[in-house]
Design a protein around this motif. Structure first.
Motif, mmCIF file in Angstrom:
data_model
loop_
_atom_site.group_PDB
_atom_site.id
_atom_site.type_symbol
_atom_site.label_atom_id
_atom_site.label_comp_id
_atom_site.label_asym_id
_atom_site.label_seq_id
_atom_site.Cartn_x
_atom_site.Cartn_y
_atom_site.Cartn_z
ATOM 1 N N ILE A 65 0.836 -1.206 0.000
ATOM 2 C CA ILE A 65 0.000 0.000 0.000
ATOM 3 C C ILE A 65 0.869 1.252 0.000
ATOM 4 O O ILE A 65 0.631 2.202 -0.755
ATOM 5 N N LEU A 79 -7.761 6.988 -2.720
ATOM 6 C CA LEU A 79 -7.587 5.715 -2.017
ATOM 7 C C LEU A 79 -7.952 4.551 -2.923
ATOM 8 O O LEU A 79 -7.378 3.468 -2.827
ATOM 9 N N ILE A 93 -4.995 3.778 -5.133
ATOM 10 C CA ILE A 93 -3.961 3.110 -4.343
ATOM 11 C C ILE A 93 -4.317 1.641 -4.155
ATOM 12 O O ILE A 93 -3.479 0.752 -4.312
ATOM 13 N N ALA A 94 -5.577 1.392 -3.815
ATOM 14 C CA ALA A 94 -6.023 0.010 -3.617
ATOM 15 C C ALA A 94 -5.862 -0.807 -4.892
ATOM 16 O O ALA A 94 -5.388 -1.961 -4.850
ATOM 17 N N VAL A 107 -7.123 -0.483 2.504
ATOM 18 C CA VAL A 107 -6.422 0.804 2.480
ATOM 19 C C VAL A 107 -6.969 1.710 3.576
ATOM 20 O O VAL A 107 -6.210 2.377 4.285
ATOM 21 N N CYS A 127 -4.607 3.223 6.406
ATOM 22 C CA CYS A 127 -4.301 4.657 6.296
ATOM 23 C C CYS A 127 -5.398 5.595 6.796
ATOM 24 O O CYS A 127 -5.102 6.770 7.062
ATOM 25 N N VAL A 187 -2.425 8.528 4.452
ATOM 26 C CA VAL A 187 -1.477 7.931 3.512
ATOM 27 C C VAL A 187 -0.116 8.605 3.648
ATOM 28 O O VAL A 187 0.919 7.952 3.714
#
Length: 232
Positions: free
Chosen positions: A28, A46, A49-50, A60, A64, A70
């Motif tokens: 992550i 997010l 990112i996932a 995530v 975070c 993050v």
């Protein structure tokens, strides 16, 4: 006979699960750093990112909490994922001044190389999230105290210049090791990490070690030591 609640808790917190959790967090954080570099903070999500990390969005959130979280996680992991404190604490065991400043230079080259992404993110944090800017300031103050510890050891072992007080010596050490200096030389000017480490060690020798303590000093860290961790 059914397993007790305690045994289930012990199973849940097994080393295997902890390793898996650490690996997931690492993916992550790595994905978040790539997203920041490619998209910037405003366009990073997010969800993206996932997707890049190959985990569920809920994971995530669990790691975070938010976009600001993050950044906090990146700052934390940039140092915590390596045994820098263990390395730093081993330096005072070296008895000679030259060996010690050479080890300090090597240590800082590794530290700054691995924490460069976190430093890049930290620049301008006050604008994005003032509370994270304060967190980075606290981390800088903590680093200053650790620099003071190494300088204090030099003084106690009779290796520090007699005309330089503890506070001034710590300030010099702290300033020479600034991430911006490392970035300019290695990222912008193309220096190898080894060349930066040698310069850092030599500057410490000239400015902090007592006269005559390092005649014939060679600032180069032996190539047989931790060679894979340095970029040539």
């Amino acid at each position: 006979m059914p397993k007790s609640l305690d045994s289930k808790k012990r199973a849940y917190h097994s080393p295997r699960r902890q390793e898996q959790a650490a690996a997931t967090r690492g993916r992550i954080v790595a994905a978040a750093m790539r997203q920041l570099e490619e998209k910037g903070y405003a366009d990073m999500t997010l969800e993206s990112i996932a997707h890049e990390a190959g985990v569920a969005l809920q994971t995530v959130y669990a790691v975070c909490k938010s976009k600001k979280g993050v950044l906090a996680r990146i700052l934390e992991d940039s140092v915590e994922s390596h045994n820098f404190d263990k390395y730093r604490d081993s330096i005072p065991q070296l008895k000679s001044g030259p060996d010690r400043v050479r080890a300090i230079g090597h240590f800082h080259s590794l530290l700054l190389e691995h924490t460069a992404p976190g430093f890049q993110i930290a620049r301008g944090l006050d604008v994005v999230a003032p509370e994270l800017g304060e967190m980075e300031k606290d981390r800088e103050l903590m680093l200053y105290e650790k620099c003071r510890g190494l300088i204090l050891q030099l003084a106690e072992d009779g290796l520090l210049r007699p005309d330089v007080d503890l506070e001034s010596a710590t300030d010099v050490y702290f300033a020479l090791g600034a991430p911006g200096v490392h970035r300019r030389l290695t990222r912008l000017r193309g220096w190898s990490n080894r060349r930066y480490a040698a310069l850092f060690s030599d500057m410490l020798r000239l400015m902090l070690l007592k006269p005559g303590a390092a005649e014939g000093f060679d600032p180069e860290w032996p190539r047989t030591e931790d060679e894979t961790s340095l970029r040539d």
